[in-house]
Scaffold this active site. Structure first.
Site, PDB file in Angstrom:
ATOM      1  N   PHE A   1      34.955  17.466   9.575  1.00  0.00           N
ATOM      2  CA  PHE A   1      35.425  16.090   9.725  1.00  0.00           C
ATOM      3  C   PHE A   1      36.730  16.073  10.529  1.00  0.00           C
ATOM      4  O   PHE A   1      37.732  15.470  10.100  1.00  0.00           O
ATOM      5  CB  PHE A   1      35.630  15.400   8.384  1.00  0.00           C
ATOM      6  CG  PHE A   1      34.360  14.941   7.707  1.00  0.00           C
ATOM      7  CD1 PHE A   1      33.126  15.098   8.317  1.00  0.00           C
ATOM      8  CD2 PHE A   1      34.402  14.341   6.464  1.00  0.00           C
ATOM      9  CE1 PHE A   1      31.958  14.681   7.699  1.00  0.00           C
ATOM     10  CE2 PHE A   1      33.244  13.915   5.828  1.00  0.00           C
ATOM     11  CZ  PHE A   1      32.028  14.084   6.436  1.00  0.00           C
ATOM     12  N   PRO A   2      36.784  16.708  11.698  1.00  0.00           N
ATOM     13  CA  PRO A   2      38.027  16.727  12.477  1.00  0.00           C
ATOM     14  C   PRO A   2      38.458  15.337  12.942  1.00  0.00           C
ATOM     15  O   PRO A   2      39.626  15.138  13.265  1.00  0.00           O
ATOM     16  CB  PRO A   2      37.684  17.630  13.666  1.00  0.00           C
ATOM     17  CG  PRO A   2      36.195  17.512  13.817  1.00  0.00           C
ATOM     18  CD  PRO A   2      35.684  17.394  12.407  1.00  0.00           C
ATOM     19  N   LEU A   3      37.510  14.402  12.959  1.00  0.00           N
ATOM     20  CA  LEU A   3      37.839  13.020  13.307  1.00  0.00           C
ATOM     21  C   LEU A   3      37.744  12.105  12.095  1.00  0.00           C
ATOM     22  O   LEU A   3      37.640  10.887  12.229  1.00  0.00           O
ATOM     23  CB  LEU A   3      36.904  12.527  14.423  1.00  0.00           C
ATOM     24  CG  LEU A   3      37.041  13.278  15.755  1.00  0.00           C
ATOM     25  CD1 LEU A   3      35.998  12.809  16.758  1.00  0.00           C
ATOM     26  CD2 LEU A   3      38.440  13.105  16.326  1.00  0.00           C
ATOM     27  N   GLY A   4      37.791  12.703  10.904  1.00  0.00           N
ATOM     28  CA  GLY A   4      37.802  11.908   9.682  1.00  0.00           C
ATOM     29  C   GLY A   4      36.520  11.148   9.425  1.00  0.00           C
ATOM     30  O   GLY A   4      36.540  10.130   8.729  1.00  0.00           O
TER      31      GLY A   4
ATOM     32  N   TYR B   1      21.188  21.226   7.337  1.00  0.00           N
ATOM     33  CA  TYR B   1      21.245  20.035   8.189  1.00  0.00           C
ATOM     34  C   TYR B   1      19.820  19.725   8.644  1.00  0.00           C
ATOM     35  O   TYR B   1      19.271  20.371   9.523  1.00  0.00           O
ATOM     36  CB  TYR B   1      22.119  20.267   9.419  1.00  0.00           C
ATOM     37  CG  TYR B   1      23.588  20.461   9.160  1.00  0.00           C
ATOM     38  CD1 TYR B   1      24.172  20.204   7.932  1.00  0.00           C
ATOM     39  CD2 TYR B   1      24.417  20.906  10.190  1.00  0.00           C
ATOM     40  CE1 TYR B   1      25.529  20.388   7.730  1.00  0.00           C
ATOM     41  CE2 TYR B   1      25.780  21.092   9.991  1.00  0.00           C
ATOM     42  CZ  TYR B   1      26.330  20.838   8.764  1.00  0.00           C
ATOM     43  OH  TYR B   1      27.675  21.027   8.561  1.00  0.00           O
TER      44      TYR B   1
END
Length: 281
Positions: free
Chosen positions: A203-206, A58
Site C-alpha cells: 500500500f505505498p499509495l495508501g 492473488y
C-alpha cells in the site's frame, strides 16, 4: 532510477511493480481482460520495473499466471518475488496456513504457474501463530537448499519477529505496510536499514487514501511545486526516505502505470522532505 541489491546479489531498480491490482475485488478473480493485464505488465518492464511482486493467493493463482503469460521467458535482470502461506476461499477472505506441507505445496505450485525452477524471492505472506516459526522458516530454508527458492522474505512482521527470524535463517526482505501517511513500521524499517534488508512497502499509495487526503496538505503543496501529482510525490518520498525501500505500486491502468513510473525521476529537495515529514499528522 536508483538500484538496490536484494541480499547483496539481486540488483533491481527500486521502483517496481505489484500485481495485486490485476485481480478483482478482494483480490479475487479477474479485474480486466487478460490481454489488458498482459499489456500493463509488459509496459511496466519497458518503463524500468525489474522487480515484479506477486503472490499465490492473488486471484488466487491468477496473478502469477498473468506474470508468466506476459513476461516468460524472463529477461536477464528481471527479479520475481512471490508469497505463500495464506489460503483463500473468497473475496477478502484470508486463512493463514504456515504448516510445512502446505508451504511446500504452495511454493511448488507457484513455480509451475510462474514457469520457473527457482523463484528469486519467496516471502512468507503471514507468520502462522499456530505453527512454530522455526518450522515455517525451516521449510523455506529446505526449499532454498533444494534450489526452489533463491532468497527468503517475510510479510507483515514486528521488529521482534524479524529479529527472531534472522536467528533461524538468512532473511533477504520484509514487506510491511508503509507509506507517507502510515509509518507504524518505522522500527522495522530501521532494523532493515541496519541489516541491509530490502523493505517492500505494501500500500505505498495508501490504497487510494493518499490522493484523497492530499488537498490542502503539504503533499499537495510539494506536488504543485514540482508540477507532479500527489501520488508521484508519495512514491518519490519513499525513494528518498531510505535506500532500502523498494515500492511496488500496482495498477491495472496503463495511464496510472505511466504516472507511477514517472515518479522515479522526481527529485525532492530537503525543503520538500521537511514539509512532508509532518504529513502523517
Amino acid at each position: 532510477m536508483t538500484t538496490f541489491a536484494i541480499a547483496g546479489r539481486l540488483t533491481v531498480n527500486r521502483l517496481g511493480y505489484g500485481t495485486g491490482q490485476l485481480t478483482g475485488f478482494g483480490y479475487w478473480g479477474e479485474r480486466l481482460p487478460p490481454e489488458d493485464a498482459v499489456a500493463v505488465l509488459r509496459r511496466a518492464v519497458e518503463r524500468g520495473a525489474t522487480l515484479i511482486d506477486t503472490a499465490d493467493n492473488y486471484g488466487p493463482g491468477l496473478a502469477e499466471e498473468l506474470v508468466a503469460r506476459a513476461l516468460h521467458p524472463y529477461g536477464d535482470g528481471l527479479v520475481l518475488a512471490t508469497k505463500g502461506g495464506v489460503l483463500r476461499t473468497g473475496p477478502n477472505v484470508w486463512h493463514i496456513d504456515g504448516r510445512p506441507a502446505s508451504l511446500r505445496a504452495r511454493c511448488e505450485a507457484s513455480l509451475r504457474r510462474l514457469r520457473v525452477e527457482t523463484v528469486d524471492l519467496y516471502q512468507l505472506h503471514r507468520i502462522d501463530p499456530e505453527v512454530p516459526l522455526v518450522d515455517q522458516l525451516g521449510t523455506l530454508a529446505e526449499l532454498r537448499t533444494e534450489g526452489k527458492i533463491r532468497h527468503i522474505g517475510l510479510d507483515t512482521v514486528t521488529p521482534e519477529e524479524l529479529a527472531e527470524a534472522m536467528t533461524i535463517t538468512e532473511i533477504a526482505s520484509v514487506q510491511n505496510r508503509y507509506n507517507l501517511l502510515d509509518r507504524d513500521s518505522e522500527p522495522v524499517l530501521e532494523l532493515c536499514e541496519a541489516r541491509g534488508l530490502a523493505f517492500l512497502p505494501w500500500f505505498p499509495l495508501g490504497n487510494g487514501k493518499l490522493a484523497a487526503a492530499a488537498e490542502g496538505s503539504p503533499l499537495a503543496e510539494v506536488a504543485a511545486r514540482h508540477g507532479a501529482t500527489p501520488n508521484q510525490v508519495a512514491l518519490a518520498w519513499l525513494l528518498h526516505r531510505s535506500p532500502v525501500l523498494l515500492p511496488t505500486p500496482g495498477t491495472g491502468s496503463l495511464a496510472h502505470l505511466e504516472e507511477n513510473m514517472d515518479a522515479a525521476a522526481l527529485r525532492l529537495t530537503g525543503q520538500d522532505m521537511e514539509a512532508l515529514a509532518g504529513a502523517a499528522a
